[in-house]
Design a protein around this motif. Structure first.
Motif, PDB file in Angstrom:
ATOM      1  N   UNK B  20      38.370  10.932  20.554  1.00  0.00           N
ATOM      2  CA  UNK B  20      37.667  12.054  21.196  1.00  0.00           C
ATOM      3  C   UNK B  20      36.739  12.748  20.219  1.00  0.00           C
ATOM      4  N   UNK B  21      37.298  13.051  19.066  1.00  0.00           N
ATOM      5  CA  UNK B  21      36.520  13.793  18.073  1.00  0.00           C
ATOM      6  C   UNK B  21      35.308  12.984  17.637  1.00  0.00           C
ATOM      7  N   UNK B  22      35.550  11.694  17.387  1.00  0.00           N
ATOM      8  CA  UNK B  22      34.432  10.869  16.921  1.00  0.00           C
ATOM      9  C   UNK B  22      33.353  10.757  17.996  1.00  0.00           C
ATOM     10  N   UNK B  24      32.714  13.010  20.304  1.00  0.00           N
ATOM     11  CA  UNK B  24      32.005  14.297  20.330  1.00  0.00           C
ATOM     12  C   UNK B  24      31.036  14.388  19.155  1.00  0.00           C
ATOM     13  N   UNK B  25      31.515  13.963  18.005  1.00  0.00           N
ATOM     14  CA  UNK B  25      30.675  14.006  16.801  1.00  0.00           C
ATOM     15  C   UNK B  25      29.416  13.168  17.004  1.00  0.00           C
ATOM     16  N   UNK B  27      28.057  12.130  19.886  1.00  0.00           N
ATOM     17  CA  UNK B  27      27.193  12.676  20.933  1.00  0.00           C
ATOM     18  C   UNK B  27      26.411  13.874  20.427  1.00  0.00           C
ATOM     19  N   UNK B  28      27.132  14.765  19.740  1.00  0.00           N
ATOM     20  CA  UNK B  28      26.444  15.967  19.256  1.00  0.00           C
ATOM     21  C   UNK B  28      25.412  15.601  18.197  1.00  0.00           C
ATOM     22  N   UNK B  31      22.517  14.008  20.259  1.00  0.00           N
ATOM     23  CA  UNK B  31      21.889  14.885  21.254  1.00  0.00           C
ATOM     24  C   UNK B  31      21.520  16.237  20.675  1.00  0.00           C
ATOM     25  N   UNK B  32      22.316  16.681  19.714  1.00  0.00           N
ATOM     26  CA  UNK B  32      22.131  18.045  19.241  1.00  0.00           C
ATOM     27  C   UNK B  32      21.588  18.149  17.825  1.00  0.00           C
ATOM     28  N   UNK B  33      22.379  17.694  16.876  1.00  0.00           N
ATOM     29  CA  UNK B  33      22.046  18.006  15.475  1.00  0.00           C
ATOM     30  C   UNK B  33      20.724  17.418  15.046  1.00  0.00           C
TER      31      UNK B  33
END
Lengths: 308, 168
Positions: B20-22, B24-25, B27-28, B31-33
């Protein structure tokens, strides 16, 4: 007279309603019902709280816990929000984009402040993700559909992911792995590991001893043994972090959950509101601590060890 | 392992959370960072560029102002020089005119003087001839009225008187 957001009459009305709710809440809660001899409207949390996450469904024989579902929800919401903000990144940002930018910029500043410009950017994604995951888990869990309200069988459908010990443990392991990786990749594995297994000086002095320099050799062996021991302590503290990371988050979040349940059990309405505020604060603080400590350890891991 | 079970540690969930964490990492990060960091860098670069540009423009306008001022100064100096020159020329023309006038006047005076002299000369010549005529006339009369000493004397005096009155 200071400006109120509403007329005095409305204020009085709201106060009366709150007071009435408070009285009702007192009477229908555990304390009041004990006095009047009735039954409290909410069950005793002692009977419903259990530490392991409850399994609510099975997919291909793999048990899915309610905390797992909550963490997926968190991921969905966070990713959705970030995606909406960055779908069309503009030089002149939209409101959502500037909010996300503000938050990322703040995190990035923290990381660059701790690890320097270049290393800080390496730390940033992991540290920010830890922060976001922890805080969003904690805050989402304050929403009404979390907890015993919606349930599958006996167990609630959603439960704060931070209160499942596997999740803080997984974060702690991730934090540990990334810190070690950063340390090794920026200092070189040999240099980095030498802070834990520091047998070089000891070995050198043993060679000196057999080479005939008995005095210097004996001295060297003494300090060499101390070095090895210090390295061992260092290694131990590295591993202890795993435990402290895990239980700090797990403990705080679980305690918060239980606190809310107990307050609700005692007095179901009104009184619990300040505790929600407290939990918001605690969610932020725990996220900050988890991310901040990871960042601090990372900064310490990439700092070169002085050679003597 | 009572403790582990009581706390609910279990390998399956742990692995799921790690994944899960990986996720999220990842994706973020994508998509984000990355986009946001790129945007932040881009924006700060842009701001820096604009500020540099503004600075450059400011300097340029300052320089242009200096240039204009220099040109104005030069023009003023030039104008003053021209005026001075014109004044000088005027002065010279005036001086020349004055010189010319004086020369003309002198010439006129000289000419007048010459004229006067010549006229004087002429008058004197005329006088002389008249005097000679008179003398001859007187002589004739003397000869005509002859030998009267008294008359002779009176005649001569008369002629002389006439000549002096003529000489005047």
């Amino acid at each position: 007279m200071p400006q109120l957001g509403c007329s005095t009459r409305l204020l009085v009305l709201i106060s009366i309603i709150l007071l009435a709710l408070l009285v009702m809440s007192f009477l229908s809660g555990a304390i009041g019902s004990a006095l009047t001899g009735g039954e409290p409207i909410l069950p005793n949390p002692g009977e419903i709280i259990q530490l392991p996450a409850e399994e609510v469904l099975h997919i291909f024989g793999f048990p899915i816990t309610n905390t797992m579902i909550a963490s997926w929800l968190t991921i969905l919401i966070v990713v959705g929000m970030v995606y909406a903000a960055t779908r069309r990144v503009r030089l002149i940002p939209s409101r959502l984009q500037s909010f996300i930018e503000f938050f990322f910029g703040w995190m990035l500043n923290l990381c660059e402040g701790a690890g320097g410009k270049e290393q800080g950017r390496r730390f940033f994604p992991v540290v920010a993700t830890i922060f976001i995951f922890v805080i969003m888990n904690a805050w989402l869990a304050l929403l009404p559909f979390f907890g015993p309200g919606i349930h599958v069988g006996e167990a609630p459908l959603f439960r704060c992911a931070n209160t499942d010990i596997n999740m803080p443990l997984a974060l702690a392991i991730m934090s540990f792995v990334f810190v070690e990786y950063w340390g090794m990749s920026s200092l070189g594995a040999r240099h980095y590991l030498s802070r834990f297994f520091n047998v070089g000086p000891l070995w050198g002095s043993i060679k000196q001893l057999f080479g005939g320099k008995i005095g210097a050799g004996l001295n060297g062996i003494l300090s060499g043994v101390i070095e090895v021991f210090a390295g061992f302590l260092e290694l131990l503290s590295e591993l202890v972090r795993l435990v402290s990371f895990t239980f700090r988050l797990f403990g705080n979040m679980t305690a918060g959950e239980i606190l809310l349940l107990i307050v609700c059990f005692l007095m179901p309405w009104v009184l619990v509101i300040p505790f929600y505020g407290l939990e918001l604060l605690i969610g932020f603080i725990q996220a900050m601590i988890f991310a901040g400590l990871t960042l601090g350890f990372a900064a310490a891991a990439i700092a070169p060890r002085e050679q003597e | 392992m009572g403790l582990v079970e009581n706390l609910g540690i279990n390998l399956g969930s742990l692995i799921a959370y790690l994944i899960n964490f990986l996720i999220l990492l990842a994706l973020l990060t994508f998509l984000g960072y990355r986009p946001i960091m790129r945007m932040l860098d881009q924006r700060s670069a842009k701001i820096k560029e604009s500020m540099d540009q503004a600075e450059q423009i400011r300097e340029e306008s300052l320089r242009a102002g200096e240039e204009v001022k220099g040109k104005l100064d030069e023009a003023r100096r030039e104008g003053q020089a021209i005026i001075a020159q014109a004044a000088q020329v005027g002065e010279r023309v005036k001086e020349e005119a004055r010189q010319e006038a004086r020369k003309e006047a002198e010439k006129l005076i000289a000419k007048a003087r010459l004229e006067i002299q010549r006229e004087g000369e002429q008058a004197r010549e005329q006088l002389r001839q008249e005097f000679v005529g008179l003398a001859i006339l007187a002589a004739e009369r003397v000869i005509n009225e002859t030998l009267d000493n008294k008359a002779h004397q009176r005649l001569i005096e008369q002629v002389l008187e006439e000549s002096t009155s003529l000489g005047k």
